[in-house]
Design a protein around this motif. Structure first.
Motif, mmCIF file in Angstrom:
data_model
loop_
_atom_site.group_PDB
_atom_site.id
_atom_site.type_symbol
_atom_site.label_atom_id
_atom_site.label_comp_id
_atom_site.label_asym_id
_atom_site.label_seq_id
_atom_site.Cartn_x
_atom_site.Cartn_y
_atom_site.Cartn_z
ATOM 1 N N GLN A 190 0.830 -1.206 0.000
ATOM 2 C CA GLN A 190 0.000 0.000 0.000
ATOM 3 C C GLN A 190 0.864 1.255 0.000
ATOM 4 O O GLN A 190 0.580 2.229 -0.710
ATOM 5 C CB GLN A 190 -0.921 0.006 1.214
ATOM 6 C CG GLN A 190 -1.860 1.202 1.283
ATOM 7 C CD GLN A 190 -2.870 1.230 0.152
ATOM 8 O OE1 GLN A 190 -3.792 0.427 0.128
ATOM 9 N NE2 GLN A 190 -2.693 2.146 -0.791
ATOM 10 N N GLU A 193 2.318 1.805 -3.425
ATOM 11 C CA GLU A 193 1.306 2.332 -4.351
ATOM 12 C C GLU A 193 1.140 3.837 -4.147
ATOM 13 O O GLU A 193 1.088 4.601 -5.118
ATOM 14 C CB GLU A 193 -0.028 1.622 -4.126
ATOM 15 C CG GLU A 193 -1.146 2.139 -5.044
ATOM 16 C CD GLU A 193 -2.487 1.534 -4.739
ATOM 17 O OE1 GLU A 193 -3.513 2.187 -5.037
ATOM 18 O OE2 GLU A 193 -2.532 0.415 -4.188
ATOM 19 N N TRP A 194 1.064 4.267 -2.898
ATOM 20 C CA TRP A 194 0.901 5.692 -2.613
ATOM 21 C C TRP A 194 2.099 6.498 -3.098
ATOM 22 O O TRP A 194 1.938 7.526 -3.751
ATOM 23 C CB TRP A 194 0.714 5.908 -1.115
ATOM 24 C CG TRP A 194 -0.659 5.627 -0.609
ATOM 25 C CD1 TRP A 194 -1.677 5.004 -1.276
ATOM 26 C CD2 TRP A 194 -1.171 5.944 0.679
ATOM 27 N NE1 TRP A 194 -2.787 4.915 -0.473
ATOM 28 C CE2 TRP A 194 -2.515 5.482 0.720
ATOM 29 C CE3 TRP A 194 -0.633 6.557 1.803
ATOM 30 C CZ2 TRP A 194 -3.315 5.629 1.859
ATOM 31 C CZ3 TRP A 194 -1.429 6.706 2.937
ATOM 32 C CH2 TRP A 194 -2.745 6.254 2.961
ATOM 33 N N ARG A 197 2.306 6.894 -6.850
ATOM 34 C CA ARG A 197 1.345 7.882 -7.345
ATOM 35 C C ARG A 197 1.807 9.303 -7.033
ATOM 36 O O ARG A 197 1.681 10.213 -7.868
ATOM 37 C CB ARG A 197 -0.038 7.619 -6.745
ATOM 38 C CG ARG A 197 -0.673 6.324 -7.234
ATOM 39 C CD ARG A 197 -1.967 6.015 -6.526
ATOM 40 N NE ARG A 197 -3.021 6.990 -6.804
ATOM 41 C CZ ARG A 197 -4.244 6.912 -6.297
ATOM 42 N NH1 ARG A 197 -4.558 5.906 -5.482
ATOM 43 N NH2 ARG A 197 -5.147 7.813 -6.605
#
Length: 252
Positions: A190, A193-194, A197
């Protein structure tokens, strides 16, 4: 004496609180180290996101080191520990690039105040948040109560501070203190992913958008007009507009 370990992962700078014998309690040395990292980040435009975490899979921080601050005179405590500590926290909160706190275990007192300075907070299911200060005759002096009020509302902030109530990951999400929580084995995915981005967006636009949210503005109209002029005049705007009309992803 505690430390802040740092490592670079491409455009992401990872800062790890490290004071193992004291559950990562924050001391003067760690405040100074954090301030040094802030200066480095401001000098290095290649850093697109910052991750702040405690021991991976374990404690974030037990708070301010009581053995260190309890030995100070009231005047030194107020001016140096609280006053100078707040100056460092504000500089960290106002970094130009996005920041993410990863909270997997205990996150109390000053540690929670520091986590609240980050733009985003990711919790593991084992996260435990608490302001214990009033139970020992102290206050959350690093502006944690005020930051929590802006995030969760006055009633929630007073509940957390005055009752010294421990907040689990689910409640923290409900209150808006964390942006997401997940199982321990899913935290790293997670987080990646953050940060991926965050590293894809326009750094100029992100810095300006963040400043409009985080900074205090005597004249919001002037602040937004100035930011709009700055972003629209930047190369990132031209790149983003061209990519939009070409139906491609902009690479900043």
């Amino acid at each position: 004496m505690g430390h802040i370990l740092s490592r670079r992962e491409d455009a992401v700078l990872v800062l790890e609180l490290s004071n193992p014998g004291k559950a990562n309690a924050l001391d003067f040395a760690m405040l100074a180290a954090l301030d040094e990292q802030i200066a480095q980040i401001n000098r290095d435009d290649g850093i697109r996101a910052v991750v702040l975490r405690g021991t991976p899979g374990g404690v974030f921080s037990s708070g301010a080191d009581i053995r260190e601050w309890s030995a100070l005179s009231p005047e030194t405590f107020a001016t140096q520990w609280v006053g100078e500590g707040n100056a460092v926290f504000r500089r960290f909160e106002r970094l130009r690039c996005p920041t993410v706190a990863v909270i997997e275990g205990l996150c109390f007192g000053g540690g929670l105040e520091l986590a609240l300075c980050c733009d985003l907070r990711l919790a593991g299911t084992g996260a435990r948040l608490r302001f214990p200060e009033v139970s020992i005759g102290a206050i959350p002096g690093w502006e944690g109560g005020d930051r929590l009020q802006r995030i969760a509302g006055r009633g929630r902030a007073l509940e957390a501070v005055l009752l010294s109530q421990e907040i689990d990951a689910s409640t923290a999400l409900q209150w808006g203190i964390v942006n997401a929580f997940c199982a321990p084995q899913e935290v790293e995915a997670q987080l990646q992913e953050w940060t991926a981005r965050l590293c894809r967006v326009s750094p100029r636009a992100a810095a300006l958008a963040k400043a409009l949210i985080v900074d205090d503005h005597d004249d919001p109209h002037a602040a937004y007009t100035s930011a709009a002029l700055a972003v629209r005049s930047s190369p990132d705007a031209e790149l983003g507009i061209r990519a939009f009309f070409a139906k491609t992803a902009a690479v900043f």
